[in-house]
Write a protein that holds these residues in place. Structure first.
Motif, short mmCIF file in Angstrom:
data_model
loop_
_atom_site.label_atom_id
_atom_site.label_comp_id
_atom_site.label_asym_id
_atom_site.label_seq_id
_atom_site.Cartn_x
_atom_site.Cartn_y
_atom_site.Cartn_z
N ASP A 20 14.36 14.56 -7.32
CA ASP A 20 13.22 15.44 -7.64
C ASP A 20 12.27 15.61 -6.46
O ASP A 20 11.19 16.18 -6.60
CB ASP A 20 12.44 14.86 -8.82
N ASP A 21 12.66 15.13 -5.29
CA ASP A 21 11.77 15.11 -4.12
C ASP A 21 11.78 16.48 -3.44
O ASP A 21 12.81 16.92 -2.92
CB ASP A 21 12.24 14.02 -3.16
N LEU A 22 10.61 17.12 -3.40
CA LEU A 22 10.49 18.46 -2.82
C LEU A 22 9.87 18.45 -1.43
O LEU A 22 9.64 19.51 -0.84
CB LEU A 22 9.65 19.36 -3.74
N ARG A 23 9.61 17.29 -0.87
CA ARG A 23 8.90 17.21 0.41
C ARG A 23 9.69 17.88 1.53
O ARG A 23 10.85 17.60 1.75
CB ARG A 23 8.63 15.75 0.78
N PHE A 58 0.85 -1.19 0.00
CA PHE A 58 0.00 0.00 0.00
C PHE A 58 0.89 1.24 0.00
O PHE A 58 1.68 1.45 0.91
CB PHE A 58 -0.90 0.02 1.24
N GLY A 59 0.73 2.06 -1.05
CA GLY A 59 1.54 3.27 -1.18
C GLY A 59 2.67 3.04 -2.16
O GLY A 59 3.58 2.23 -1.90
N LEU A 60 2.63 3.72 -3.30
CA LEU A 60 3.63 3.52 -4.35
C LEU A 60 4.45 4.79 -4.56
O LEU A 60 4.66 5.24 -5.68
CB LEU A 60 2.95 3.08 -5.65
N GLY A 61 4.91 5.36 -3.47
CA GLY A 61 5.74 6.55 -3.54
C GLY A 61 7.21 6.23 -3.52
O GLY A 61 7.65 5.19 -4.02
N TYR A 62 7.99 7.11 -2.89
CA TYR A 62 9.44 7.01 -2.92
C TYR A 62 9.98 5.77 -2.20
O TYR A 62 11.11 5.34 -2.45
CB TYR A 62 10.07 8.27 -2.31
N GLU A 105 11.99 1.70 6.90
CA GLU A 105 13.02 1.80 5.87
C GLU A 105 14.11 2.74 6.37
O GLU A 105 13.87 3.60 7.21
CB GLU A 105 12.41 2.31 4.54
N ARG A 106 15.30 2.60 5.82
CA ARG A 106 16.40 3.50 6.18
C ARG A 106 17.31 3.67 4.96
O ARG A 106 18.51 3.39 5.01
CB ARG A 106 17.17 2.94 7.39
N VAL A 107 16.69 4.11 3.87
CA VAL A 107 17.43 4.25 2.61
C VAL A 107 17.64 5.72 2.27
O VAL A 107 16.90 6.60 2.71
CB VAL A 107 16.70 3.55 1.45
N LEU A 108 18.64 5.96 1.44
CA LEU A 108 19.01 7.30 1.01
C LEU A 108 18.46 7.56 -0.39
O LEU A 108 18.76 6.81 -1.32
CB LEU A 108 20.53 7.44 1.00
N PRO A 109 17.62 8.59 -0.56
CA PRO A 109 17.14 8.90 -1.91
C PRO A 109 18.31 9.07 -2.87
O PRO A 109 19.31 9.72 -2.54
CB PRO A 109 16.39 10.22 -1.70
N GLY A 110 18.18 8.49 -4.04
CA GLY A 110 19.27 8.48 -5.01
C GLY A 110 20.06 7.18 -4.97
O GLY A 110 20.74 6.84 -5.93
N LYS A 111 19.95 6.44 -3.83
CA LYS A 111 20.63 5.16 -3.69
C LYS A 111 19.68 4.09 -3.16
O LYS A 111 20.11 3.11 -2.54
CB LYS A 111 21.84 5.29 -2.77
N HIS A 125 7.06 7.23 -11.85
CA HIS A 125 6.60 8.62 -11.71
C HIS A 125 7.47 9.41 -10.74
O HIS A 125 7.12 10.53 -10.37
CB HIS A 125 5.15 8.64 -11.22
N ILE A 126 8.59 8.84 -10.33
CA ILE A 126 9.53 9.51 -9.44
C ILE A 126 10.93 9.40 -10.05
O ILE A 126 11.13 8.66 -11.00
CB ILE A 126 9.54 8.87 -8.03
N VAL A 127 11.86 10.17 -9.52
CA VAL A 127 13.25 10.08 -9.98
C VAL A 127 14.04 9.22 -8.99
O VAL A 127 14.14 9.57 -7.81
CB VAL A 127 13.90 11.48 -10.09
N GLU A 128 14.52 8.08 -9.43
CA GLU A 128 15.35 7.21 -8.60
C GLU A 128 16.22 6.36 -9.52
O GLU A 128 15.72 5.51 -10.25
CB GLU A 128 14.48 6.32 -7.71
#
Length: 414
Positions: A333-336, A7-11, A160-166, A46-49
């Protein structure tokens, strides 16, 4: 664990769903966003990763991953939905988790496992169990204070404990905290994550797992606050903070982080407030760090406005200010919760300056900046009287600035 519903298909949700599918599970990803569902079912994202689209495409083509508005019965259910604030007190809003619980409950069968991944205040997993139990009185659910008792449904909290971009790399390699409501729930959740996780699966209970996630990000927030406060003090004393930190870090037991325009993102800018909200009298350092980091964008605005007023005194009627970067960290691209977005929003309300916005990782501005002008980096440099570097994107490191432009470098790439 052949069938998994996310449930939830975000970052976080999408990379997690894709990773399970890539390693052989049949995955249904559920989201309320029409664009996200349609895009994923086309084998796109739909996201940048980096690296994610290839995995999603392969999983969709192989029939292992499908996005939908409607969940189906599965062996395991993962919840990765937002947990924002409500009101001015930074009170956690668990309404998304509650909504998923109501939709999920009718699907549950004895032996299924429900795993909450959303960053949450301590006790959120227990609250989720209450919502599930309200809908399914015919099933038994685990109790936090009865870790040895068996129940029909297994429940765990696994942040989770991940770094955006990796994210793709770190989902596999990072250790995971597996916090079951019961000991059997912990073992069951470990089986789920062992499908693709190569790091250690660290067993604990749900409350400790919830607090561990908040603790990790609060610790980082405190460290960043020290660097940000140091940058403000150094500016007042006419000291180059970047040189200062580099010199201090030559001490064998000192590792000061780099200051910036503030702190953003869905974790560090949010999680410490969950601790403060539940422990207002005890969380003194954590609160202070949040306040320092939340105030840093306003300090950057003051620096920009000082340059604007200086140019106006020199005869420039309406100085042009280029704000470089809107994302909360470099090369995404994450502006949150981005401090750069806060700065941009405030500067767009300034009548004494014209503002140009540069963010190479997005095609259009969010609604909060809908009255702004998104331009290319080169156009902004050509037109600007003042350049404020708010995010250390790689593109900005390669750009030569005009000799007559005023530069406010909030991230130290100059």
């Amino acid at each position: 664990m052949k069938n998994i519903c996310v449930f939830g298909l975000g970052y976080i949700g999408l990379p997690t769903a894709a990773m399970f599918a890539h390693h052989g599970a049949n995955v249904i990803g559920v989201d309320v966003n029409q664009h996200a569902v349609d895009t994923i079912n086309q084998g796109k994202i739909h996201i940048v990763e980096p690296g994610l689209e290839t995995i999603v495409k392969q999983a969709v083509v192989n029939g292992k991953l499908k996005a939908s508005f409607i969940p189906v019965h599965s062996d395991a259910y993962l919840i990765a939905v937002p947990t924002p604030f409500k009101g001015d007190n930074h009170e956690p809003d668990l309404s998304y988790i509650k909504a998923v619980s109501k939709v999920l409950a009718p699907l549950l069968e004895k032996g299924d496992i429900v795993i909450l991944e959303s960053t949450s205040p301590v006790g959120a997993t227990e609250k989720m169990v209450e919502w599930l139990a309200e809908e399914r009185s015919d099933l038994t659910f685990p109790k936090y204070h009865e870790p040895d008792n068996e129940a029909d449904i297994f429940v765990a909290y696994c942040p989770e404990r991940v770094l955006p971009g990796k994210v793709v790399e770190e989902l596999i390699s990072n250790d995971r905290i597996i916090g079951g409501m019961t000991k059997e729930s912990t073992k069951k959740a470990q089986e789920v994550y062992r499908i693709f996780v190569e790091g250690d699966l660290l067993a604990t209970n749900s409350r400790t797992a919830e607090m561990a996630k908040l603790t990790e990000n609060a610790s980082r927030d405190v460290s960043i606050a020290f660097a940000n406060e140091l940058s403000i003090i150094s500016d007042k004393l006419d000291i180059n903070v970047w040189e200062l930190i580099e010199l201090a870090n030559h001490h064998p037991r000192v590792n000061i982080l780099q200051p910036g325009a503030g702190v953003g993102g869905h974790c560090i800018a949010v999680d410490p407030w969950f601790i403060v909200n539940q422990n207002p009298d005890e969380a003194k350092i954590i609160r202070a760090a949040r306040e320092i980091n939340d105030s840093k964008p306003n300090w950057v605005i003051e620096k920009i406005m000082a340059e604007v007023n200086k140019l106006k005194k020199q005869g420039v009627e309406k100085p042009i200010v280029a704000l470089l970067g809107l994302a909360f960290k470099p090369n995404i691209d994450d502006l949150r919760e981005s401090p750069a977005v806060h700065i941009a929003r405030e500067m767009l309300d300034v009548d004494s300056a014209e503002v140009l916005l540069v963010e190479p990782n997005i095609d259009k501005l969010p609604k909060t900046l809908e009255f702004g002008t998104l331009v290319s980096l080169s156009e902004s440099i050509d037109k600007a009287d003042i350049v404020a570097i708010l995010v250390a994107h790689n593109e900005f490191k390669k750009e030569d600035l005009k000799s007559n432009v005023s530069v406010i470098d909030a991230v130290g790439i100059m």
